[in-house]
Write a protein that holds these residues in place. Structure first.
Motif, mmCIF file in Angstrom:
data_model
loop_
_atom_site.group_PDB
_atom_site.id
_atom_site.type_symbol
_atom_site.label_atom_id
_atom_site.label_comp_id
_atom_site.label_asym_id
_atom_site.label_seq_id
_atom_site.Cartn_x
_atom_site.Cartn_y
_atom_site.Cartn_z
ATOM 1 N N PHE A 35 0.836 -1.194 0.000
ATOM 2 C CA PHE A 35 0.000 0.000 0.000
ATOM 3 C C PHE A 35 0.872 1.245 0.000
ATOM 4 C CE2 PHE A 35 -3.859 -2.301 1.274
ATOM 5 C CZ PHE A 35 -3.340 -3.408 1.931
ATOM 6 N N TYR A 37 0.149 5.048 1.518
ATOM 7 C CA TYR A 37 -0.741 5.932 2.259
ATOM 8 C C TYR A 37 -0.178 7.350 2.195
ATOM 9 C CZ TYR A 37 -3.650 2.340 4.487
ATOM 10 O OH TYR A 37 -4.549 1.323 4.731
ATOM 11 N N ARG A 43 -2.973 15.148 9.304
ATOM 12 C CA ARG A 43 -2.527 13.873 9.887
ATOM 13 C C ARG A 43 -3.447 12.698 9.589
ATOM 14 N NH1 ARG A 43 -3.456 15.705 15.743
ATOM 15 N NH2 ARG A 43 -5.329 14.606 16.405
ATOM 16 N N GLN A 44 -4.525 12.920 8.861
ATOM 17 C CA GLN A 44 -5.387 11.800 8.476
ATOM 18 C C GLN A 44 -4.635 10.869 7.529
ATOM 19 O OE1 GLN A 44 -8.837 11.085 9.342
ATOM 20 N NE2 GLN A 44 -8.157 9.167 8.424
ATOM 21 N N ARG A 50 -3.196 0.451 -3.767
ATOM 22 C CA ARG A 50 -2.783 -0.837 -3.222
ATOM 23 C C ARG A 50 -2.469 -1.796 -4.365
ATOM 24 N NH1 ARG A 50 -8.279 -1.226 -1.282
ATOM 25 N NH2 ARG A 50 -9.561 -2.295 -2.824
ATOM 26 N N TYR B 33 -7.203 -2.102 15.141
ATOM 27 C CA TYR B 33 -5.770 -1.961 15.416
ATOM 28 C C TYR B 33 -5.496 -0.650 16.142
ATOM 29 C CZ TYR B 33 -5.831 -5.015 11.253
ATOM 30 O OH TYR B 33 -6.106 -6.003 10.344
ATOM 31 N N TYR B 35 -2.093 1.913 16.322
ATOM 32 C CA TYR B 35 -0.742 2.229 15.875
ATOM 33 C C TYR B 35 -0.246 3.449 16.642
ATOM 34 C CZ TYR B 35 -1.521 -0.704 11.722
ATOM 35 O OH TYR B 35 -1.771 -1.750 10.873
ATOM 36 N N LEU B 43 5.429 5.026 12.041
ATOM 37 C CA LEU B 43 4.218 4.339 12.477
ATOM 38 C C LEU B 43 4.533 2.893 12.809
ATOM 39 C CD1 LEU B 43 1.959 5.798 9.765
ATOM 40 C CD2 LEU B 43 1.131 5.541 12.080
ATOM 41 N N ILE B 45 2.834 -0.767 14.733
ATOM 42 C CA ILE B 45 1.679 -1.439 15.304
ATOM 43 C C ILE B 45 1.853 -1.645 16.810
ATOM 44 C CG2 ILE B 45 2.645 -3.729 14.800
ATOM 45 C CD1 ILE B 45 -1.093 -2.753 14.636
ATOM 46 N N PHE B 90 -3.104 6.176 16.449
ATOM 47 C CA PHE B 90 -4.121 5.952 15.426
ATOM 48 C C PHE B 90 -4.836 4.625 15.668
ATOM 49 C CE2 PHE B 90 -3.576 9.255 12.303
ATOM 50 C CZ PHE B 90 -2.270 9.676 12.457
ATOM 51 N N TYR B 101 -7.850 -5.911 1.871
ATOM 52 C CA TYR B 101 -7.464 -5.723 3.263
ATOM 53 C C TYR B 101 -7.199 -4.263 3.601
ATOM 54 C CZ TYR B 101 -7.023 -10.669 4.196
ATOM 55 O OH TYR B 101 -7.288 -11.986 4.381
ATOM 56 N N GLU B 102 -7.901 -3.372 2.955
ATOM 57 C CA GLU B 102 -7.646 -1.967 3.256
ATOM 58 C C GLU B 102 -7.948 -1.683 4.714
ATOM 59 O OE1 GLU B 102 -9.740 0.730 0.777
ATOM 60 O OE2 GLU B 102 -9.341 2.476 2.043
ATOM 61 N N GLN B 103 -7.059 -0.956 5.338
ATOM 62 C CA GLN B 103 -7.292 -0.517 6.710
ATOM 63 C C GLN B 103 -7.745 0.937 6.674
ATOM 64 O OE1 GLN B 103 -4.298 -1.390 9.636
ATOM 65 N NE2 GLN B 103 -4.082 -3.514 8.953
ATOM 66 N N PHE B 105 -8.311 4.314 8.729
ATOM 67 C CA PHE B 105 -7.722 4.938 9.906
ATOM 68 C C PHE B 105 -8.632 6.018 10.488
ATOM 69 C CE2 PHE B 105 -3.327 3.476 10.342
ATOM 70 C CZ PHE B 105 -3.206 2.717 9.195
ATOM 71 N N GLY B 106 -8.574 6.142 11.795
ATOM 72 C CA GLY B 106 -9.188 7.266 12.465
ATOM 73 C C GLY B 106 -8.328 8.510 12.302
ATOM 74 N N PRO B 107 -8.786 9.633 12.825
ATOM 75 C CA PRO B 107 -8.074 10.910 12.641
ATOM 76 C C PRO B 107 -6.844 11.056 13.521
ATOM 77 C CG PRO B 107 -10.026 11.244 13.964
ATOM 78 C CD PRO B 107 -10.071 9.815 13.514
ATOM 79 N N GLY B 108 -6.654 10.137 14.441
ATOM 80 C CA GLY B 108 -5.489 10.209 15.322
ATOM 81 C C GLY B 108 -5.763 11.001 16.593
ATOM 82 N N THR B 109 -5.068 10.648 17.638
ATOM 83 C CA THR B 109 -5.119 11.371 18.910
ATOM 84 C C THR B 109 -3.698 11.782 19.267
ATOM 85 O OG1 THR B 109 -7.052 10.159 19.733
ATOM 86 C CG2 THR B 109 -5.608 11.206 21.381
#
Lengths: 119, 114
Positions: A35, A37, A43-44, A50, B33, B35, B43, B45, B90, B101-103, B105-109
């Motif tokens: 992939f 990204y 930061r998103q 892919r 997950y 990260y 990044l 895991i 994340f 298998y695309e993951q 992601f959330g916006p992050g903290t």
């Protein structure tokens, strides 16, 4: 263990030009997923493209395409007609084969390439 | 209609405190997950979890623990916070055994420990 290497910490491209970001990886598996990204300043994490290792044809998504060389374990990203909005960190990532869950499902990331786009 | 959401987006706290970060996905995915992205943008895991199995990255301190009340949530609890825990965390989700298998992601903290 699988590793992903991005050898270009930073790259720069002129708007409307083409740029290629490099990625190499190491694995003993024959079936896996790769992939790219994009992470803008917001930061998103955004999936760009892919590639399934069992597919010989290189993936393309509009202005984004890859050069997947399985024997060389190379997976480069080409951005054509670069736009200001393409400026971001780009991460190459590897995921193990489908038939395994657990740790094989995790993404292994390279250290990223920061792309700047000059107007 | 956010696919993967995290709260809070920013968290500033002092050393020694205990904190939690929440993650929710509305995609119906079966695997989630966590990260960690360090100050150099690397990044890595921390955990992967589906309804059958929790996989912990061996480098993660046991002060970190994921808790999943249901398939749509995977929260991250951190005890006795240390300066080195400062990072962006994340959450992500995927549906196993599907093509791609695309993951997502959330916006992050962004966690800052002072």
């Amino acid at each position: 263990a699988q590793t992903v290497t991005q050898s270009q910490p930073e790259m720069s491209v002129q708007e409307a030009e083409t740029v290629t970001l490099s990625c190499t990886y190491d694995t003993s598996e024959s079936d896996y997923y790769l992939f790219w990204y994009k992470q803008p300043p917001s930061r998103q994490m955004i999936l760009v493209i892919r590639q399934e290792a069992y597919k010989q044809q290189n993936a393309t998504e509009n202005r984004f395409s890859v050069n997947f060389q399985k024997a060389a374990k190379s997976f480069s990203l080409k951005i054509s007609d670069s736009q200001l909005g393409d400026a971001a960190m780009y991460f190459c990532a590897y995921r193990g084969p489908m038939n395994y869950g657990g740790s094989q499902g995790n993404l292994i990331f390279g250290k990223g390439t920061k792309l700047s786009v000059k107007p | 209609d956010t696919a993967v959401s995290q709260t809070p987006k920013y968290l500033v706290t002092q050393m020694g405190n205990d904190k939690s970060i929440k993650c929710e996905q509305n995609l119906g995915h079966d695997t989630m997950y966590w990260y960690k992205q360090d100050s150099k943008k690397f990044l890595k895991i921390m955990f992967s979890y589906n309804n059958k199995e929790l996989i912990i990255n061996e480098t993660v301190p046991n002060r970190f623990s994921p808790k999943s009340p249901d398939k749509a949530h995977l929260n991250l609890h951190i005890n006795s916070l240390e300066l080195g825990d400062s990072a962006v965390y994340f959450c992500a989700s995927s549906q196993e055994r599907t093509d791609g298998y695309e993951q997502y992601f959330g916006p992050g903290t962004r966690l800052t420990v002072t």
